[in-house]
Design a protein around this motif. Structure first.
Motif, PDB file in Angstrom:
ATOM      1  N   PRO A 103       0.733  -1.294   0.076  1.00  0.00           N
ATOM      2  CA  PRO A 103      -0.095   0.156   0.028  1.00  0.00           C
ATOM      3  C   PRO A 103       0.723   1.132   0.036  1.00  0.00           C
ATOM      4  N   GLU A 104       0.210   2.287  -0.041  1.00  0.00           N
ATOM      5  CA  GLU A 104       0.956   3.729  -0.251  1.00  0.00           C
ATOM      6  C   GLU A 104       1.652   3.972   1.240  1.00  0.00           C
ATOM      7  N   ALA A 105       2.755   4.789   1.455  1.00  0.00           N
ATOM      8  CA  ALA A 105       3.484   4.831   2.498  1.00  0.00           C
ATOM      9  C   ALA A 105       2.760   5.634   3.633  1.00  0.00           C
ATOM     10  N   ILE A 137      -6.040 -13.205   8.543  1.00  0.00           N
ATOM     11  CA  ILE A 137      -5.080 -12.721   7.559  1.00  0.00           C
ATOM     12  C   ILE A 137      -5.547 -12.593   6.356  1.00  0.00           C
ATOM     13  N   ASP A 138      -6.788 -13.335   5.958  1.00  0.00           N
ATOM     14  CA  ASP A 138      -7.358 -13.149   4.592  1.00  0.00           C
ATOM     15  C   ASP A 138      -7.910 -11.540   4.517  1.00  0.00           C
ATOM     16  N   THR A 139      -8.526 -11.204   5.759  1.00  0.00           N
ATOM     17  CA  THR A 139      -9.165 -10.158   5.977  1.00  0.00           C
ATOM     18  C   THR A 139      -8.268  -8.965   5.815  1.00  0.00           C
ATOM     19  N   VAL A 140      -7.006  -9.055   6.755  1.00  0.00           N
ATOM     20  CA  VAL A 140      -5.799  -8.139   6.586  1.00  0.00           C
ATOM     21  C   VAL A 140      -5.564  -8.066   5.114  1.00  0.00           C
ATOM     22  N   GLN A 150      -5.148   1.574   7.051  1.00  0.00           N
ATOM     23  CA  GLN A 150      -5.998   1.533   8.531  1.00  0.00           C
ATOM     24  C   GLN A 150      -6.666   0.463   8.829  1.00  0.00           C
ATOM     25  N   SER A 151      -7.574  -0.105   7.990  1.00  0.00           N
ATOM     26  CA  SER A 151      -8.386  -1.074   8.285  1.00  0.00           C
ATOM     27  C   SER A 151      -7.504  -2.449   8.418  1.00  0.00           C
ATOM     28  N   ALA A 152      -6.582  -2.489   7.891  1.00  0.00           N
ATOM     29  CA  ALA A 152      -5.584  -3.792   7.869  1.00  0.00           C
ATOM     30  C   ALA A 152      -4.978  -3.765   9.426  1.00  0.00           C
ATOM     31  N   PHE A 153      -4.913  -2.686   9.895  1.00  0.00           N
ATOM     32  CA  PHE A 153      -4.453  -2.498  11.307  1.00  0.00           C
ATOM     33  C   PHE A 153      -5.468  -2.846  12.234  1.00  0.00           C
TER      34      PHE A 153
END
Length: 232
Positions: A103-105, A137-140, A150-153
C-alpha cells in the motif's frame, strides 16, 4: 576477521554462505546496530539477510535469489522475507512467502517498553489456540490490496498479545496508551514493540511529548512504510 558485536546471527550467515559455496575468502565487517535487541523487529535476522546479500556481491559468488532464500531459511524463518522486503504472507514456518502489492506509504511510531521478551519463551507458551486465524490474515490482506492500511491494522491480531499481556502489565498499558487516543496499534513479532499507525508525521512528535509527560521511559522511533516503488 568479523567484528559483529553480540550479533551471532550475522556471523552464522557468514559461515553458512562459506559452507554452501566453499569460499575461503575473509572480510572485515563492522556491524552498527540501529534496531534494538529483543524488540520483535527482526533486527538480527535483517543483519543476517544483509550479510548474505553483501557477501554475495563482495565475494562475487553469483548466487541466485533462490539460493540466497534457501540459505536464509536455514538461519531463521523471517530471514527470507528480509532478503526481499515488501508485503508478503508467510506460511510454513513463515519462510514460504506469497507477495502482494504494497500500500501507499504511511508514517509509524515504533514504541518499545522496557520489558525483555524471550522469543523462545514466548513461542513456548503457544498451545495451538489463538483469536488470530487464517480468516484474520485473509481480511488483512484484502484491506492491504485495497490500499487501506488503517483497516488492515484494526482487523489484524497478534497471538503473542494473548500470550504475553497477562504476565506483562506494561505491554497492555503501552498499547492502551495509543488506542485510547484513537491510534491503531499492534504489537510486532513476539514483542515488546508496539507499532502505532499515524495520519501525519507531526502526530509522532506530539505522542513522544505525551509519552514523556506521562512519565513513561519507552523508546520511540519515527519511521515510514515502504511503497512498491521503494522496492524496485
Amino acid at each position: 576477521l568479523v567484528s559483529y558485536g553480540e550479533d551471532n546471527l550475522a556471523l552464522k550467515a557468514l559461515r553458512a554462505i562459506q559452507a554452501y559455496t566453499g569460499c575461503k575468502a575473509g572480510a572485515a565487517i563492522h556491524l552498527l546496530k540501529r534496531v534494538p535487541i529483543q524488540a520483535g523487529l527482526g533486527g538480527g535476522s535483517a543483519d543476517a539477510a544483509a550479510m548474505l546479500l553483501g557477501l554475495n556481491r563482495f565475494w562475487d559468488l553469483r548466487l541466485t535469489q533462490e539460493e540466497l532464500l534457501n540459505i536464509g531459511a536455514s538461519l531463521g524463518s523471517d530471514v527470507p522475507f528480509l532478503l526481499q522486503g515488501g508485503t508478503a504472507r508467510g506460511t510454513g514456518r513463515g519462510e514460504v512467502l506469497t507477495y502482494s502489492q504494497s500500500p501507499e506509504a504511511h508514517w509509524l511510531l515504533l514504541v518499545k517498553p522496557k520489558v525483555s521478551i524471550s522469543t523462545a519463551v514466548a513461542y513456548g507458551r503457544f498451545n495451538g489456540k489463538s483469536n488470530a486465524t487464517t480468516k484474520t490474515i485473509d481480511t488483512v490482506l484484502n484491506h492491504l490490496q485495497n490500499n487501506d492500511l488503517q483497516s488492515a491494522f484494526t482487523s489484524s491480531a497478534n497471538t503473542f498479545e494473548e500470550l504475553l499481556f497477562p504476565d506483562h502489565e506494561e505491554l497492555g498499558i503501552c498499547k492502551e496508551f495509543f488506542t485510547s487516543r484513537g491510534y491503531p496499534t499492534i504489537m510486532t513479532g513476539s514483542g515488546p514493540t508496539m507499532v502505532v499507525l499515524l495520519n501525519k508525521p507531526m502526530e509522532a512528535l506530539q505522542l513522544q511529548e505525551e509519552i514523556k509527560a506521562a512519565g513513561h521511559d519507552w523508546l520511540s522511533l519515527i519511521t515510514k512504510t515502504c511503497t512498491q516503488e521503494d522496492l524496485v
